[in-house]
Design a protein around this motif. Structure first.
Motif, PDB file in Angstrom:
ATOM      1  N   PRO A 192       6.055   5.547  -4.490  1.00 34.26           N
ATOM      2  CA  PRO A 192       5.665   4.130  -4.485  1.00 34.26           C
ATOM      3  C   PRO A 192       4.542   3.806  -3.509  1.00 34.26           C
ATOM      4  O   PRO A 192       3.667   2.996  -3.822  1.00 34.26           O
ATOM      5  N   ALA A 193       4.551   4.432  -2.332  1.00 37.06           N
ATOM      6  CA  ALA A 193       3.509   4.160  -1.342  1.00 37.06           C
ATOM      7  C   ALA A 193       2.144   4.611  -1.853  1.00 37.06           C
ATOM      8  O   ALA A 193       1.130   3.916  -1.697  1.00 37.06           O
ATOM      9  N   GLU A 194       2.108   5.774  -2.496  1.00 37.28           N
ATOM     10  CA  GLU A 194       0.856   6.296  -3.037  1.00 37.28           C
ATOM     11  C   GLU A 194       0.349   5.404  -4.166  1.00 37.28           C
ATOM     12  O   GLU A 194      -0.848   5.111  -4.267  1.00 37.28           O
ATOM     13  N   SER A 195       1.262   4.968  -5.025  1.00 36.16           N
ATOM     14  CA  SER A 195       0.882   4.070  -6.121  1.00 36.16           C
ATOM     15  C   SER A 195       0.264   2.794  -5.566  1.00 36.16           C
ATOM     16  O   SER A 195      -0.748   2.299  -6.076  1.00 36.16           O
ATOM     17  N   HIS A 196       0.876   2.251  -4.512  1.00 37.28           N
ATOM     18  CA  HIS A 196       0.386   1.002  -3.927  1.00 37.28           C
ATOM     19  C   HIS A 196      -1.013   1.190  -3.346  1.00 37.28           C
ATOM     20  O   HIS A 196      -1.884   0.332  -3.529  1.00 37.28           O
ATOM     21  N   ARG A 197      -1.216   2.311  -2.673  1.00 32.96           N
ATOM     22  CA  ARG A 197      -2.541   2.578  -2.092  1.00 32.96           C
ATOM     23  C   ARG A 197      -3.602   2.683  -3.192  1.00 32.96           C
ATOM     24  O   ARG A 197      -4.706   2.148  -3.060  1.00 32.96           O
ATOM     25  N   LYS A 198      -3.264   3.383  -4.268  1.00 28.52           N
ATOM     26  CA  LYS A 198      -4.231   3.567  -5.347  1.00 28.52           C
ATOM     27  C   LYS A 198      -4.567   2.249  -6.035  1.00 28.52           C
ATOM     28  O   LYS A 198      -5.729   1.993  -6.392  1.00 28.52           O
ATOM     29  N   ILE A 199      -3.572   1.414  -6.242  1.00 28.38           N
ATOM     30  CA  ILE A 199      -3.821   0.131  -6.896  1.00 28.38           C
ATOM     31  C   ILE A 199      -4.634  -0.784  -5.987  1.00 28.38           C
ATOM     32  O   ILE A 199      -5.538  -1.495  -6.446  1.00 28.38           O
ATOM     33  N   THR A 200      -4.346  -0.760  -4.694  1.00 23.39           N
ATOM     34  CA  THR A 200      -5.144  -1.546  -3.746  1.00 23.39           C
ATOM     35  C   THR A 200      -6.604  -1.102  -3.787  1.00 23.39           C
ATOM     36  O   THR A 200      -7.523  -1.933  -3.810  1.00 23.39           O
ATOM     37  N   ALA A 201      -6.824   0.217  -3.829  1.00 25.54           N
ATOM     38  CA  ALA A 201      -8.188   0.750  -3.894  1.00 25.54           C
ATOM     39  C   ALA A 201      -8.852   0.372  -5.215  1.00 25.54           C
ATOM     40  O   ALA A 201     -10.046   0.035  -5.255  1.00 25.54           O
ATOM     41  N   LEU A 202      -8.096   0.416  -6.305  1.00 23.94           N
ATOM     42  CA  LEU A 202      -8.621   0.052  -7.622  1.00 23.94           C
ATOM     43  C   LEU A 202      -9.104  -1.396  -7.625  1.00 23.94           C
ATOM     44  O   LEU A 202     -10.192  -1.707  -8.130  1.00 23.94           O
ATOM     45  N   LEU A 203      -8.304  -2.293  -7.041  1.00 23.74           N
ATOM     46  CA  LEU A 203      -8.670  -3.706  -7.029  1.00 23.74           C
ATOM     47  C   LEU A 203      -9.900  -3.957  -6.162  1.00 23.74           C
ATOM     48  O   LEU A 203     -10.755  -4.781  -6.502  1.00 23.74           O
ATOM     49  N   THR A 204      -9.995  -3.235  -5.061  1.00 24.59           N
ATOM     50  CA  THR A 204     -11.184  -3.339  -4.219  1.00 24.59           C
ATOM     51  C   THR A 204     -12.422  -2.895  -4.990  1.00 24.59           C
ATOM     52  O   THR A 204     -13.479  -3.521  -4.921  1.00 24.59           O
ATOM     53  N   GLU A 205     -12.255  -1.831  -5.760  1.00 22.82           N
ATOM     54  CA  GLU A 205     -13.356  -1.274  -6.554  1.00 22.82           C
ATOM     55  C   GLU A 205     -13.910  -2.278  -7.557  1.00 22.82           C
ATOM     56  O   GLU A 205     -15.118  -2.341  -7.793  1.00 22.82           O
ATOM     57  N   VAL A 206     -13.023  -3.075  -8.155  1.00 20.72           N
ATOM     58  CA  VAL A 206     -13.467  -4.029  -9.175  1.00 20.72           C
ATOM     59  C   VAL A 206     -13.675  -5.438  -8.609  1.00 20.72           C
ATOM     60  O   VAL A 206     -13.885  -6.395  -9.372  1.00 20.72           O
ATOM     61  N   GLY A 207     -13.609  -5.578  -7.300  1.00 18.32           N
ATOM     62  CA  GLY A 207     -13.886  -6.865  -6.677  1.00 18.32           C
ATOM     63  C   GLY A 207     -12.804  -7.900  -6.841  1.00 18.32           C
ATOM     64  O   GLY A 207     -13.066  -9.109  -6.861  1.00 18.32           O
ATOM     65  N   ARG A 208     -11.566  -7.459  -6.942  1.00 16.01           N
ATOM     66  CA  ARG A 208     -10.426  -8.381  -7.085  1.00 16.01           C
ATOM     67  C   ARG A 208      -9.518  -8.233  -5.871  1.00 16.01           C
ATOM     68  O   ARG A 208      -9.538  -7.212  -5.176  1.00 16.01           O
ATOM     69  N   SER A 209      -8.700  -9.239  -5.625  1.00 14.29           N
ATOM     70  CA  SER A 209      -7.802  -9.226  -4.473  1.00 14.29           C
ATOM     71  C   SER A 209      -6.353  -9.330  -4.927  1.00 14.29           C
ATOM     72  O   SER A 209      -6.070  -9.776  -6.045  1.00 14.29           O
ATOM     73  N   ILE A 210      -5.441  -8.928  -4.067  1.00 16.51           N
ATOM     74  CA  ILE A 210      -4.012  -8.994  -4.370  1.00 16.51           C
ATOM     75  C   ILE A 210      -3.485 -10.382  -4.035  1.00 16.51           C
ATOM     76  O   ILE A 210      -3.699 -10.891  -2.937  1.00 16.51           O
TER      77      ILE A 210
END
Length: 354
Positions: free
Chosen positions: A320-338
């Motif tokens: 779960p921690a790895e998934s969260h990190r990857k999704i956070t990075a993905l959103l940063t990549e596309v200019g979106r925020s959580i």
């Protein structure tokens, strides 16, 4: 661009109600300029209604037992090769507490249609998970009795996800033996009556499906006035009767998502795990044509690969921690925020729940 497509897109841009034929015209967008303009408009509508925040809805897949025998699903009861499990309540609660620490606004409690659990037992799971953090709870446990739906609502479930899968009644029964679309829609009606924020949705690329069927899917979602719609591609599973079928088409899936955004401007639309399974950048693409939700898998590692609706699910080999990190990075990549909120429906009737 073609005349029919251009006229349909222009009408969608005004926010006016699209006809069935106009939806079909948009779903038929050709690669290049037509697709680009469709995706651009869908992204604009998403931004207008939801801004640039993406809601994370953490899924806990607590049981992979299922009484159904759906031809497209690896959890089908006839699959004797799958290793079955039920996560003990203490582990479910621990996972929910971890989700609270990560700041998730929603927990999705998902399982196959497992008759092992009574309505009261499901309600107790919901009640205890609700105490684990300040988040909304979505139940996704299939068709139950109205009484069970009511018990879960009283225990604290805010939302319920019950996908209609396909709006073609014959295809529905063909791929879901001993079940009917009429019954499915009736259960969705019960959920609406009980005050749930309701999610439904369909599979794109099922064998026997047509573009006209996809238009009917979108029209049904509009008629049902759903608060969330999951639109993901068909991914064949090697332990099902559809093992040799072709997977859903990426382009058609994205077009279906984009048209759904135009028809359902205030409905939450996830960038599904299935589209991330179909293509490594599938979620990023979906976020660019209307999606505003991602649903990471938070199930404990020992269970994650056993919940195989389809094989090789995106993120199933990560913790779960790895998934969260990857999704956070993905959103940063596309200019979106959580988003830091619960992600409730923006519809007027649910504003008092926030």
């Amino acid at each position: 661009m073609g005349e029919n497509f251009s006229l349909a897109l222009a009408k969608a841009a005004t926010g006016d109600k699209l006809s069935r034929q106009q939806i079909i015209d948009l779903l038929g967008a050709l690669p290049g300029e037509e697709e680009n303009q469709l995706f651009k408009l869908a992204d604009q509508v998403r931004k207008q209604h939801f801004g640039d925040e993406v809601h994370l809805r953490g899924i806990i897949e607590f049981s992979n037992y299922c009484r159904n025998d759906c031809y497209y699903c690896g959890l089908r009861r006839s699959n004797k090769q799958i290793q079955r499990y039920r996560i003990p309540l203490a582990e479910i609660i621990k996972t929910a507490q971890y989700a609270a620490e990560l700041g998730y606004g929603t927990i999705v409690l998902q399982s196959g249609e497992d008759p092992h659990y009574s309505g009261s037992e499901l309600a107790e799971i919901i009640r205890q998970v609700r105490q684990a953090g300040n988040f909304a709870i979505t139940a996704c446990v299939g068709e139950r009795s109205r009484e069970d739906f009511a018990r879960m609502k009283e225990a604290g479930a805010d939302r319920y996800l019950l996908k209609h899968e396909t709006a073609d009644p014959n295809l529905f029964t063909q791929l879901r033996p001993a079940t009917t679309l009429v019954e499915r829609i009736k259960k969705i009606g019960w959920l609406k009556e009980l005050g749930y924020q309701v999610g439904s949705g369909n599979i794109v690329g099922l064998p026997g499906q047509t573009v006209a069927t996809l238009a009917e899917d979108i029209l049904l979602l509009r008629d049902l006035d759903v608060e969330m719609a999951g639109l993901g591609p068909f991914v064949p599973h090697h332990q099902t009767p559809l093992r040799d079928s072709k997977p859903g088409d990426l382009s058609l899936t994205l077009k279906t998502l984009a048209v759904a955004r135009l028809v359902l401007p205030q409905t939450h639309l996830p960038a599904t795990t299935a589209i991330g399974t179909l293509h490594p950048a599938g979620r990023q693409m979906a976020l660019g044509c209307g999606a505003n939700v991602i649903m990471p898998n938070l199930s404990p590692e020992s269970y994650r690969e056993k919940y195989q609706i389809y094989p090789d699910k995106a993120g199933s080999k990560e913790n779960p921690a790895e998934s969260h990190r990857k999704i956070t990075a993905l959103l940063t990549e596309v200019g979106r925020s959580i988003s830091t909120g619960r992600g409730d429906s923006p519809k007027e009737k649910f504003k008092n729940e926030r």
